[in-house]
Every structure is written in C-alpha cells, then in structure tokens.
Write a protein that holds these residues in place. Structure first.
Motif, mmCIF file in Angstrom:
data_model
loop_
_atom_site.group_PDB
_atom_site.id
_atom_site.type_symbol
_atom_site.label_atom_id
_atom_site.label_comp_id
_atom_site.label_asym_id
_atom_site.label_seq_id
_atom_site.Cartn_x
_atom_site.Cartn_y
_atom_site.Cartn_z
ATOM 1 N N LEU A 192 0.757 -0.865 -0.029
ATOM 2 C CA LEU A 192 -0.148 -0.082 0.013
ATOM 3 C C LEU A 192 0.765 1.188 0.028
ATOM 4 C CD1 LEU A 192 -2.766 -1.096 2.543
ATOM 5 C CD2 LEU A 192 -2.909 -0.905 0.079
ATOM 6 N N VAL A 193 1.961 1.216 0.708
ATOM 7 C CA VAL A 193 2.837 2.508 0.725
ATOM 8 C C VAL A 193 3.544 2.595 -0.534
ATOM 9 C CG1 VAL A 193 4.911 3.159 1.908
ATOM 10 C CG2 VAL A 193 3.152 2.168 3.417
ATOM 11 N N ASP A 194 3.991 1.562 -1.203
ATOM 12 C CA ASP A 194 4.674 1.643 -2.507
ATOM 13 C C ASP A 194 3.819 1.966 -3.472
ATOM 14 O OD1 ASP A 194 7.072 0.588 -1.167
ATOM 15 O OD2 ASP A 194 6.501 -1.464 -1.685
ATOM 16 N N ASN A 195 2.405 1.697 -3.502
ATOM 17 C CA ASN A 195 1.222 2.086 -4.409
ATOM 18 C C ASN A 195 0.716 3.299 -4.243
ATOM 19 O OD1 ASN A 195 1.969 -0.238 -6.103
ATOM 20 N ND2 ASN A 195 0.448 -1.578 -5.081
ATOM 21 N N ALA A 196 1.136 4.024 -3.273
ATOM 22 C CA ALA A 196 0.383 5.186 -3.012
ATOM 23 C C ALA A 196 0.631 6.322 -3.962
ATOM 24 C CB ALA A 196 0.557 5.669 -1.324
ATOM 25 N N PRO A 197 -0.198 7.233 -4.263
ATOM 26 C CA PRO A 197 0.184 8.495 -5.154
ATOM 27 C C PRO A 197 1.124 9.252 -4.292
ATOM 28 C CG PRO A 197 -2.182 8.147 -4.852
ATOM 29 C CD PRO A 197 -1.584 7.180 -3.871
ATOM 30 N N GLU A 198 1.957 10.035 -5.332
ATOM 31 C CA GLU A 198 3.143 10.608 -4.708
ATOM 32 C C GLU A 198 2.381 11.813 -3.842
ATOM 33 O OE1 GLU A 198 2.602 10.432 -8.302
ATOM 34 O OE2 GLU A 198 4.018 8.649 -8.323
ATOM 35 N N ASN A 199 1.173 12.376 -4.166
ATOM 36 C CA ASN A 199 0.848 13.676 -3.144
ATOM 37 C C ASN A 199 0.271 13.002 -1.838
ATOM 38 O OD1 ASN A 199 -1.305 12.505 -4.434
ATOM 39 N ND2 ASN A 199 -2.455 14.353 -5.003
ATOM 40 N N LEU A 200 0.140 11.472 -1.638
ATOM 41 C CA LEU A 200 -0.280 11.090 -0.427
ATOM 42 C C LEU A 200 0.649 10.280 0.214
ATOM 43 C CD1 LEU A 200 -2.731 11.064 1.624
ATOM 44 C CD2 LEU A 200 -3.752 9.265 0.113
ATOM 45 N N ILE A 222 1.750 8.424 3.400
ATOM 46 C CA ILE A 222 1.412 8.151 4.802
ATOM 47 C C ILE A 222 2.579 7.453 5.603
ATOM 48 C CG2 ILE A 222 -0.213 6.957 6.287
ATOM 49 C CD1 ILE A 222 -2.393 7.235 4.235
ATOM 50 N N PRO A 223 2.826 7.921 6.698
ATOM 51 C CA PRO A 223 4.132 7.165 7.263
ATOM 52 C C PRO A 223 3.549 5.786 7.800
ATOM 53 C CG PRO A 223 3.749 9.406 8.473
ATOM 54 C CD PRO A 223 2.719 9.091 7.344
ATOM 55 N N PHE A 224 4.710 4.826 7.696
ATOM 56 C CA PHE A 224 4.315 3.540 7.517
ATOM 57 C C PHE A 224 3.608 3.087 9.049
ATOM 58 C CE2 PHE A 224 5.546 -1.031 8.732
ATOM 59 C CZ PHE A 224 5.009 -1.638 7.793
ATOM 60 N N GLY A 225 4.081 3.855 10.378
ATOM 61 C CA GLY A 225 3.417 3.699 11.492
ATOM 62 C C GLY A 225 2.040 4.352 11.503
ATOM 63 N N LEU A 226 1.772 5.154 11.006
ATOM 64 C CA LEU A 226 0.339 5.688 10.766
ATOM 65 C C LEU A 226 -0.555 4.854 10.085
ATOM 66 C CD1 LEU A 226 -1.591 7.930 11.485
ATOM 67 C CD2 LEU A 226 -1.060 8.947 9.496
ATOM 68 N N LEU A 227 0.035 4.312 8.968
ATOM 69 C CA LEU A 227 -0.779 3.105 8.207
ATOM 70 C C LEU A 227 -1.282 1.986 9.132
ATOM 71 C CD1 LEU A 227 -1.825 2.600 5.219
ATOM 72 C CD2 LEU A 227 0.131 1.423 4.942
ATOM 73 N N ILE A 228 -0.231 1.403 9.799
ATOM 74 C CA ILE A 228 -0.469 0.336 10.760
ATOM 75 C C ILE A 228 -1.470 0.763 11.760
ATOM 76 C CG2 ILE A 228 0.441 -1.411 12.082
ATOM 77 C CD1 ILE A 228 1.310 -1.821 9.239
ATOM 78 N N PHE A 229 -1.191 1.874 12.432
ATOM 79 C CA PHE A 229 -2.388 2.329 13.429
ATOM 80 C C PHE A 229 -3.769 2.719 12.915
ATOM 81 C CE2 PHE A 229 -4.593 6.103 15.400
ATOM 82 C CZ PHE A 229 -4.641 5.499 16.856
ATOM 83 N N ILE A 230 -3.867 3.021 11.569
ATOM 84 C CA ILE A 230 -5.266 3.278 10.827
ATOM 85 C C ILE A 230 -5.840 1.663 10.923
ATOM 86 C CG2 ILE A 230 -6.256 4.017 9.037
ATOM 87 C CD1 ILE A 230 -4.179 6.389 8.631
ATOM 88 N N GLY A 231 -4.926 0.980 10.203
ATOM 89 C CA GLY A 231 -5.418 -0.469 10.174
ATOM 90 C C GLY A 231 -5.833 -0.931 11.357
#
Length: 145
Positions: A52-60, A62-71
């Motif tokens: 998900l981090v690798d395929n995110a658009p350039e303008n979005l 999200i730090p890896f830790g925040l992504l895990i927290f949101i999940g």
C-alpha cells in the motif's frame, strides 16, 4: 397544559432502544460495515502495508506507523460494530475516523470528490452511534460496579 421536566426527558433519552425493524436495519448495517472495515479496509493495511505504501500516489504519503495504526483502528472498529456493548462507541470512533479520511482526501491528496464516500460513511456511523446510545450508558454502568 403539562410539560415534562428536563430530568424525565434525559432519563428517557438514555434508555431509548430502537424498534424491531429499525434494530434489524441497524444490525444489518453494522455487520456489513463491520465486515467491510475488517476485510476490505483495515485488513489490507495490516496484512500488506508495504504494498500500500509503495502504490500510494506521490501526493499522499502516509508514514508506515500511521498506516498500521489506521489499520488497527479500522479492524477494532469493525469488530466493535458487531459487539452489542461496544457498537455505539465503535460507530462514534469510526465516524471520527471517516471524517478525518475525508479531510485527508480533500486537503492532502487534493481529491475533494474522493472525500464524499467517507463523509457518507461518517453520517451512517453517527446515526448508528445515536441509535445505540443506550449501550454507552449500559457499558458505563457495568464498568462502574
């Protein structure tokens, strides 16, 4: 002319329970949205965060830790929607989360049209939280014993 005292209205508001049809509609929504947040939204953030981090658009970005927290928050909210005692709190939390997601889409990602779906979800979650508000009082009473 008789008027009800404010204390009577407050007490009735806390013990409100939805009718049979409304209760079925609520549980159907809660189960469907709970499964959506567990399987389709939060699950991928926990199972394959790197993709998900690798395929995110350039303008979005999200730090890896925040992504895990949101999940974690999405999965916990999805589970909470399906637990009767936690349904109102989970719906309120997911309502806040989806408003923040709409803001992220509109202001950080630069795609305001993509924020409409999270806002609709926020309204649905706010309605569920309102309808299940008696569970918050029940939970508070059971924890204070």
């Amino acid at each position: 002319m008789t008027t009800a005292s404010p204390a009577a209205n407050f007490s009735d508001d806390l013990t409100y329970r939805p009718g049979k049809v409304r209760n079925r509609v609520l549980w159907t929504l809660q189960i469907l949205l709970g499964l959506f947040f567990i399987i389709a939204s939060g699950g991928p953030k926990l199972v394959m965060p790197n993709a998900l981090v690798d395929n995110a658009p350039e303008n979005l970005t999200i730090p890896f830790g925040l992504l895990i927290f949101i999940g974690v928050v999405e999965v916990a909210g999805g589970i909470g929607l399906m637990v009767p005692r936690l349904s109102a709190l989970a719906a309120a939390g997911l309502s806040v989360l989806t408003v923040l997601a709409a803001g992220t889409q509109a202001f950080i990602a630069g795609e305001p049209a993509m924020g409409i779906f999270p806002l609709v979800l926020a309204a649905v979650f706010a309605w569920i939280a309102y309808e299940r508000r008696a569970t918050i009082t029940d939970l508070r009473n059971s924890l204070s014993r």
